[in-house]
Design an enzyme around this catalytic site. Sequence first.
Site, PDB file in Angstrom:
ATOM      1  CE  LYS A   8       1.809   5.111   8.302  1.00 30.99           C
ATOM      2  NZ  LYS A   8       0.475   4.750   8.666  1.00 30.99           N
TER       3      LYS A   8
ATOM      4  CE1 TYR B  49      -3.626   2.597   0.478  1.00 30.51           C
ATOM      5  CE2 TYR B  49      -2.334   3.380   2.344  1.00 30.51           C
ATOM      6  CZ  TYR B  49      -3.379   3.553   1.451  1.00 30.51           C
ATOM      7  OH  TYR B  49      -4.161   4.678   1.511  1.00 30.51           O
TER       8      TYR B  49
ATOM      9  CG  ASP C 231       5.927   3.787   0.747  1.00 25.93           C
ATOM     10  OD1 ASP C 231       6.225   4.509   1.712  1.00 25.93           O
ATOM     11  OD2 ASP C 231       4.766   3.666   0.306  1.00 25.93           O
TER      12      ASP C 231
HETATM   13  N1  PMP Z   1       2.991   4.273   2.133  1.00 30.70           N
HETATM   14  C1  PMP Z   1       2.993   3.390   3.144  1.00 30.70           C
HETATM   15  C2  PMP Z   1       4.026   2.318   3.175  1.00 30.70           C
HETATM   16  C3  PMP Z   1       2.035   3.502   4.152  1.00 30.70           C
HETATM   17  O1  PMP Z   1       2.047   2.624   5.162  1.00 30.70           O
HETATM   18  C4  PMP Z   1       1.073   4.530   4.083  1.00 30.70           C
HETATM   19  C5  PMP Z   1      -0.002   4.683   5.132  1.00 30.70           C
HETATM   20  N2  PMP Z   1      -0.257   3.617   5.926  1.00 30.70           N
HETATM   21  C6  PMP Z   1       1.132   5.419   3.014  1.00 30.70           C
HETATM   22  C7  PMP Z   1       2.101   5.268   2.060  1.00 30.70           C
HETATM   23  C8  PMP Z   1       0.164   6.554   2.923  1.00 30.70           C
HETATM   24  O2  PMP Z   1       0.411   7.456   3.931  1.00 30.70           O
HETATM   25  P1  PMP Z   1      -0.719   8.473   4.431  1.00 30.70           P
HETATM   26  O3  PMP Z   1      -1.779   7.667   5.087  1.00 30.70           O
HETATM   27  O4  PMP Z   1       0.015   9.390   5.353  1.00 30.70           O
HETATM   28  O5  PMP Z   1      -1.203   9.189   3.220  1.00 30.70           O
END
Ligand code: PMP
Length: 429
Positions: free
Chosen positions: A269, A146, A241
């Site tokens: 995060k 994701y 990511d």
């Molecule tokens: N990339 C990863 C690996 C994530 O875990 C997340 C959110 N869980 C995102 C992108 C998207 O981040 P956000 O919810 O801050 O938009």
Amino acid sequence: MTRSTKQSEQLYERATRLMPGGVSSPVRAFRSVGGTPVYYREAEGAHFADEDGNRYLDFCMSWGPLILGHAHPAVVEAVCAAARRGLSFGACARPEIELAERVLKGFPSMERVRFVNSGTEAVMTAIRLARGATGRSRILKFEGGYHGHSDALLVKAGSGLATFGTSSSRGVPPGAVSETLVCPLDSQDALDEAFARFGSELAAVIVEPLPANNGLLEQRKEWLQHLRRLTTRHHVLLIFDEVISGFRFGYGGYGDMLGVGADLVTLGKIIGGGMPVGALAGSRAVMDELSPVGDVYQAGTLSGNPVSLAAGCATLDQLADGSVYRELEALGELLDRTLAELGGDLPWLRWRRCGSVFWLHLAEGEPPRAAGAIRPEAAERYNRMHGKLLERGVYLAPSAYEVAFLSAAHTEDDVRTLARELVAVLRQT
Ligand code: PMP
């Protein structure tokens, strides 16, 4: 004990008349685990109280940013001090430099960083940048990864090894995902096939070096090294990511810890310490393709927000000497030991843990490394268990596919409580 949930129920009922599904983000609606969403009222350390006055031990921790726990005094202090100086400038200010220095210190191979407001934005920008820098349009992602909710990444896999996916959400036109190739994780054959066919057309491959959004699908190091070799050979940018994994296992990236380097890294995060922040980092040559130096466009009214960045700086400062990571690993080991001790006779009490992140896969056998291998009965068990754990004051993410987080605010007793309550509930489930 039966919890009172009257206030949460009333609030949720009110919310559903105001917001789709009553929520600002879908998993919060408790659809898969059932029951009424718990309405947080206030939180401190590893605990929170809901609107009915129930207290819980939190192992969701806002989905990852709160490595220091809720409302850490140093972070709250930094936020209040920054807020008193102004909530947003929309202009250059010192906190950007202070957080940039701290972030780049954790990523020695990266030379430039840009701040945005969420992980989604970081990834969306990284993809645009990779396409702009390489002049290619195709991208490759993995099943179960994701990367936020930008159109090009809302894609589900077909049935082959490497397929151009179809969009996983209505409202995403086929054209938005027609350049997105999807491969299963944990398969070198799939990588070989994808690169043999499309290597010269790919702008980027995006992967969570520790996939943690569809369970914790820890990959073999050799697989990541193979991916690195293929991307280098075909001049494809490798994007790690690290929105979850960045600064989670050590002061920097999970990829670097494994000794596998990326060309671009996306973050979120922890670097916002609980406030909205995202970032992307890369070499000067690639990052300078972004406007205003280059002509890959990206901008943001609230980007580099001084209050968010102050929270990020205060958080990273607590992590800089590495002691928090050693404590978290010790807590994680205690969790492994206690679960094994108390629940070793339950053949389907299985979990995977990396440092302070763990995932329950409640089915027999080794927890999977690829999305397709996740067992439906594991999710069914989790769903049946979730509400019972709430009754006992333990809050896990309201979805079987989400990981759980330990924080520096959790104590050994908290970890033992988790193991004890979990095993007790599983024995009745
Ligand atoms: N990339 C990863 C690996 C994530 O875990 C997340 C959110 N869980 C995102 C992108 C998207 O981040 P956000 O919810 O801050 O938009």
